[in-house]
Write a protein that holds these residues in place. Structure first.
Motif, mmCIF file in Angstrom:
data_model
loop_
_atom_site.group_PDB
_atom_site.id
_atom_site.type_symbol
_atom_site.label_atom_id
_atom_site.label_comp_id
_atom_site.label_asym_id
_atom_site.label_seq_id
_atom_site.Cartn_x
_atom_site.Cartn_y
_atom_site.Cartn_z
ATOM 1 N N VAL A 1 86.327 24.492 56.260
ATOM 2 C CA VAL A 1 86.381 22.682 55.716
ATOM 3 C C VAL A 1 87.509 21.847 56.695
ATOM 4 O O VAL A 1 87.130 20.795 57.369
ATOM 5 C CB VAL A 1 85.615 22.115 54.411
ATOM 6 C CG1 VAL A 1 85.943 20.731 54.239
ATOM 7 C CG2 VAL A 1 84.342 22.934 53.408
ATOM 8 N N PRO A 2 88.693 21.928 56.353
ATOM 9 C CA PRO A 2 90.060 20.877 57.163
ATOM 10 C C PRO A 2 89.462 21.137 58.911
ATOM 11 O O PRO A 2 90.216 19.905 59.045
ATOM 12 C CB PRO A 2 91.400 21.210 56.816
ATOM 13 C CG PRO A 2 90.598 21.822 54.797
ATOM 14 C CD PRO A 2 89.192 22.260 55.820
ATOM 15 N N TYR A 3 88.935 22.267 59.181
ATOM 16 C CA TYR A 3 89.230 22.395 60.468
ATOM 17 C C TYR A 3 87.370 21.629 60.554
ATOM 18 O O TYR A 3 87.711 20.944 62.148
ATOM 19 C CB TYR A 3 89.357 23.708 60.561
ATOM 20 C CG TYR A 3 90.672 24.109 60.005
ATOM 21 C CD1 TYR A 3 92.048 23.786 60.696
ATOM 22 C CD2 TYR A 3 90.832 25.209 59.017
ATOM 23 C CE1 TYR A 3 92.422 24.428 60.226
ATOM 24 C CE2 TYR A 3 92.023 25.213 58.551
ATOM 25 C CZ TYR A 3 92.863 25.218 58.940
ATOM 26 O OH TYR A 3 94.065 25.178 58.393
ATOM 27 N N ILE A 4 86.297 21.811 60.339
ATOM 28 C CA ILE A 4 85.579 21.252 60.491
ATOM 29 C C ILE A 4 85.375 19.746 60.847
ATOM 30 O O ILE A 4 84.795 19.080 61.960
ATOM 31 C CB ILE A 4 84.524 21.563 59.418
ATOM 32 C CG1 ILE A 4 84.096 23.174 59.886
ATOM 33 C CG2 ILE A 4 83.020 21.087 60.099
ATOM 34 C CD1 ILE A 4 83.622 23.471 58.641
ATOM 35 N N LEU A 5 86.480 18.900 60.072
ATOM 36 C CA LEU A 5 86.425 17.672 59.745
ATOM 37 C C LEU A 5 86.892 17.248 61.528
ATOM 38 O O LEU A 5 86.946 15.860 61.662
ATOM 39 C CB LEU A 5 87.049 17.375 58.760
ATOM 40 C CG LEU A 5 86.274 17.295 57.212
ATOM 41 C CD1 LEU A 5 87.252 17.244 56.187
ATOM 42 C CD2 LEU A 5 85.069 16.871 57.449
ATOM 43 N N ILE B 1 87.722 14.081 45.167
ATOM 44 C CA ILE B 1 87.156 14.284 46.967
ATOM 45 C C ILE B 1 88.459 16.214 46.796
ATOM 46 O O ILE B 1 87.987 16.648 48.415
ATOM 47 C CB ILE B 1 88.281 12.768 47.658
ATOM 48 C CG1 ILE B 1 87.309 12.396 47.316
ATOM 49 C CG2 ILE B 1 88.215 12.813 49.275
ATOM 50 C CD1 ILE B 1 87.692 10.668 47.563
ATOM 51 N N TRP B 2 89.667 15.848 47.291
ATOM 52 C CA TRP B 2 90.071 16.967 47.553
ATOM 53 C C TRP B 2 89.820 18.240 46.908
ATOM 54 O O TRP B 2 89.939 19.731 47.945
ATOM 55 C CB TRP B 2 91.906 16.948 47.398
ATOM 56 C CG TRP B 2 92.860 17.649 47.878
ATOM 57 C CD1 TRP B 2 93.389 18.820 47.033
ATOM 58 C CD2 TRP B 2 92.969 17.815 49.127
ATOM 59 N NE1 TRP B 2 93.572 19.554 48.289
ATOM 60 C CE2 TRP B 2 94.220 19.214 49.284
ATOM 61 C CE3 TRP B 2 93.115 16.769 49.924
ATOM 62 C CZ2 TRP B 2 94.447 19.762 50.580
ATOM 63 C CZ3 TRP B 2 93.600 17.925 51.432
ATOM 64 C CH2 TRP B 2 94.382 18.281 51.629
ATOM 65 N N ARG B 3 88.708 18.297 45.641
ATOM 66 C CA ARG B 3 88.341 19.801 45.484
ATOM 67 C C ARG B 3 87.672 19.713 45.651
ATOM 68 O O ARG B 3 87.074 21.060 45.816
ATOM 69 C CB ARG B 3 88.924 19.593 43.769
ATOM 70 C CG ARG B 3 90.069 19.729 42.873
ATOM 71 C CD ARG B 3 90.271 19.405 41.722
ATOM 72 N NE ARG B 3 91.193 20.203 41.192
ATOM 73 C CZ ARG B 3 92.315 21.233 40.624
ATOM 74 N NH1 ARG B 3 91.555 22.233 40.748
ATOM 75 N NH2 ARG B 3 93.498 21.272 40.430
ATOM 76 N N ARG B 4 86.599 18.975 46.187
ATOM 77 C CA ARG B 4 85.462 18.626 46.045
ATOM 78 C C ARG B 4 84.799 19.160 47.524
ATOM 79 O O ARG B 4 83.661 19.315 47.290
ATOM 80 C CB ARG B 4 84.192 17.877 45.220
ATOM 81 C CG ARG B 4 84.533 17.890 44.146
ATOM 82 C CD ARG B 4 83.796 17.158 43.380
ATOM 83 N NE ARG B 4 83.818 17.287 41.797
ATOM 84 C CZ ARG B 4 83.595 16.684 40.443
ATOM 85 N NH1 ARG B 4 82.749 15.394 41.125
ATOM 86 N NH2 ARG B 4 84.134 16.889 39.469
ATOM 87 N N LEU C 1 89.184 21.490 49.675
ATOM 88 C CA LEU C 1 88.642 23.088 48.399
ATOM 89 C C LEU C 1 87.137 23.639 48.966
ATOM 90 O O LEU C 1 87.295 24.543 48.414
ATOM 91 C CB LEU C 1 89.724 22.366 47.996
ATOM 92 C CG LEU C 1 91.157 22.569 47.582
ATOM 93 C CD1 LEU C 1 92.268 22.530 46.386
ATOM 94 C CD2 LEU C 1 92.208 23.336 48.589
ATOM 95 N N LEU C 2 86.516 23.067 49.140
ATOM 96 C CA LEU C 2 85.234 23.569 48.994
ATOM 97 C C LEU C 2 84.635 25.117 50.342
ATOM 98 O O LEU C 2 84.754 26.221 49.445
ATOM 99 C CB LEU C 2 84.110 22.538 49.992
ATOM 100 C CG LEU C 2 83.147 23.147 49.286
ATOM 101 C CD1 LEU C 2 81.987 23.085 48.100
ATOM 102 C CD2 LEU C 2 81.544 22.225 50.442
ATOM 103 N N HIS C 3 85.730 24.680 50.569
ATOM 104 C CA HIS C 3 85.824 26.456 51.755
ATOM 105 C C HIS C 3 87.183 26.562 52.316
ATOM 106 O O HIS C 3 87.614 24.939 53.239
ATOM 107 C CB HIS C 3 84.544 26.605 52.872
ATOM 108 C CG HIS C 3 84.517 27.341 53.129
ATOM 109 N ND1 HIS C 3 85.015 28.289 54.089
ATOM 110 C CD2 HIS C 3 84.001 29.009 53.099
ATOM 111 C CE1 HIS C 3 85.074 29.586 55.055
ATOM 112 N NE2 HIS C 3 84.053 29.518 52.977
ATOM 113 N N PRO C 4 88.009 27.252 52.936
ATOM 114 C CA PRO C 4 89.059 27.504 53.353
ATOM 115 C C PRO C 4 88.798 26.617 55.641
ATOM 116 O O PRO C 4 89.325 25.832 55.807
ATOM 117 C CB PRO C 4 89.776 28.671 54.233
ATOM 118 C CG PRO C 4 89.064 29.142 52.773
ATOM 119 C CD PRO C 4 87.592 28.679 53.241
#
Length: 462
Positions: A362-366, A351-354, A357-360
């Motif tokens: 992504v954590p903010y889009i969530l 989950i973390w890698r895919r 870490l998919l794109h920098p």
């Protein structure tokens, strides 16, 4: 109805499947696996009467080993791996029984008259994938969960000395269960203050300002805090047994030089704010059947969540401000633990890698998704609950998750069960959907764990 009444079919199926899965686990996993190489030799030393040897890699107290010793004495069991795994299995079989009064309490229903007839909802919750999986390995998770649930139930029933005693036992499985001991007390007192009534010719008791959750405004929380001092004298007496547990825990921390036993180097507390967001996402990913099958279905839930987030200029402004703060905490406090990055035998690794870490970005889009999920849970547990009832669990989740640097589903087990149990009106179709969802995850995870071991890597597990 006597206590000898036969258990309902769904509980018999639950127990039968659990026994068969343990049999398969003992046949396929014949050597201690993952954390078992630490726990098993330690309890075997206890079985031989050596109570002074301690593996410094073990970070939790010896409650699990003591339970195994008691079972050994009662049933004359051997201390081999297969027999030791009976300890978490028996806890798993007891879990629906422990959960039944908690679920019934939140549903405002009288629990079944016999321990042998747990509620269907309790059996389904006991099948929750993370808890279910660790019912077949020699781990502390399921006995710890049973002890915490029992603590909460007895506290709600007003049996505070018994609740505190079991709460103390729960801390011998995992140290941070001290937080759930205090949660049990706090929840019991919020409900006591809500439902108490003056006897005839008695002076009306002091009131805690605690409006219904779905009718409350932000100002009500401030009024609740300001009204708290006037009710403190009414709830302090009930705090005495919990205070003794807290004092005992404090003495342990002083003696041990910290909360963590043994391997302190890999368990250093850290400020891990995004862990709270991961929990909200985790809870929604597993609990969606309970969320979407409420009154009005998924469309009503989406509409209500949207209204809370963007239904007015004020709500939209608050959502933007909260989102900005969350993005800042993600930027400053995201932790990538070495275990998360290196151990590819767990869901979290992939989950973390895919995903993360998919794109920098992504954590903010969530972030809007986390907020929407939090509102969805608030709205689903809100009917018939007060503001403080709704907010109490999030308050106590913070000290259990915030200091934990490793993203680990086991840390979410207890708060998820306590959260899900508060949803009082899941219809039968929702329970069936939830049960099938859990069963599918359990079947896939156990199959891969048991029969798809990878050479040079090991067995895939939670």
């Amino acid at each position: 109805m006597s206590s000898a009444q036969p258990a309902p079919t769904y509980y018999v199926i639950f127990a039968t499947v659990a026994v068969l899965v343990l049999k398969a686990a003992n046949e396929e996993v014949t050597e201690p696996y993952m954390d078992e190489p630490f726990h098993v030799p330690q309890v075997q030393a206890y079985c031989e009467g050596d109570y002074w040897t301690w593996d410094p890699k073990i970070t939790t107290p010896p409650g699990l080993y003591v339970v195994s010793l008691i079972l050994k004495k009662i049933f004359m069991l051997k201390c081999n791996l297969s027999m030791l795994r009976l300890t978490p299995l028996l806890a798993l079989l007891a879990l629906p029984i422990a959960l039944t009064p908690l679920v019934a309490y939140h549903k405002r229903e009288r629990p079944p008259p016999s321990l042998a007839i747990p509620l269907l909802e309790a059996v389904i919750l006991a099948s929750f994938p993370v808890g279910w999986f660790f019912g077949f390995l020699y781990y502390t998770e399921v006995p710890s969960l049973v002890a915490v649930i029992s603590t909460v139930v007895f506290a709600l029933e007003g049996k505070h000395w018994l609740a505190a005693s079991i709460g103390l036992v729960s801390c011998t499985f995992r140290q941070n269960n001290i937080v759930w001991v205090l949660y049990a007390y706090a929840l019991s007192q919020v409900l006591y203050l809500r439902f108490r009534r003056a006897l005839p010719n008695e002076k009306p008791p002091s009131k805690l300002h605690d409006p219904l959750a779905l009718e409350a405004a932000p100002a009500d929380l401030i009024r609740s805090v300001l009204s708290a001092p006037r009710v403190l004298p009414d709830i302090l007496v009930n705090f005495v047994p919990y205070a003794l547990v807290l004092a005992a825990f404090g003495a342990f921390v002083v003696w041990n030089g910290g909360i963590v036993l043994g391997d302190k180097a890999n368990h250093v507390p850290a400020l891990h704010v995004p862990q709270l967001y991961y929990f909200v996402g985790f809870a929604t990913a597993f609990g969606w059947p309970a969320l979407v099958t409420g009154s009005g279905g998924i469309s009503a839930l989406v509409r209500d969540v949207y209204a809370r987030m963007f239904g007015s200029r004020r709500n939209a402004a608050v959502t933007c401000i909260v989102s900005s703060i969350m993005c800042l905490t993600i930027y400053k406090f995201t932790i990538q633990h070495p275990f998360l990055l290196s151990d590819n035998r767990h869901y979290t690794f992939y989950i973390w890698r895919r995903v993360f870490l998919l794109h920098p970005v992504v954590p903010y889009i969530l972030v809007p998704g986390y907020i929407a999920c939090a509102w969805a849970w608030y709205l689903r547990i809100g009917p018939d609950q007060t503001l403080l009832q709704n907010l109490l669990l999030p308050v106590f989740v913070v000290p259990t998750l915030l200091p934990t640097p490793l993203l680990e589903p086991r840390y979410f087990l207890i708060p998820y069960i306590l959260l899900r149990a508060q949803v009082k009106d899941v219809p039968l179709v929702g329970l069936i959907l939830e049960g099938l969802w859990y069963a599918g995850i359990n079947a896939a995870t156990m199959y891969v764990f048991l029969y798809r071991e990878r050479a040079g890597v090991g067995r895939f597990m939670w």
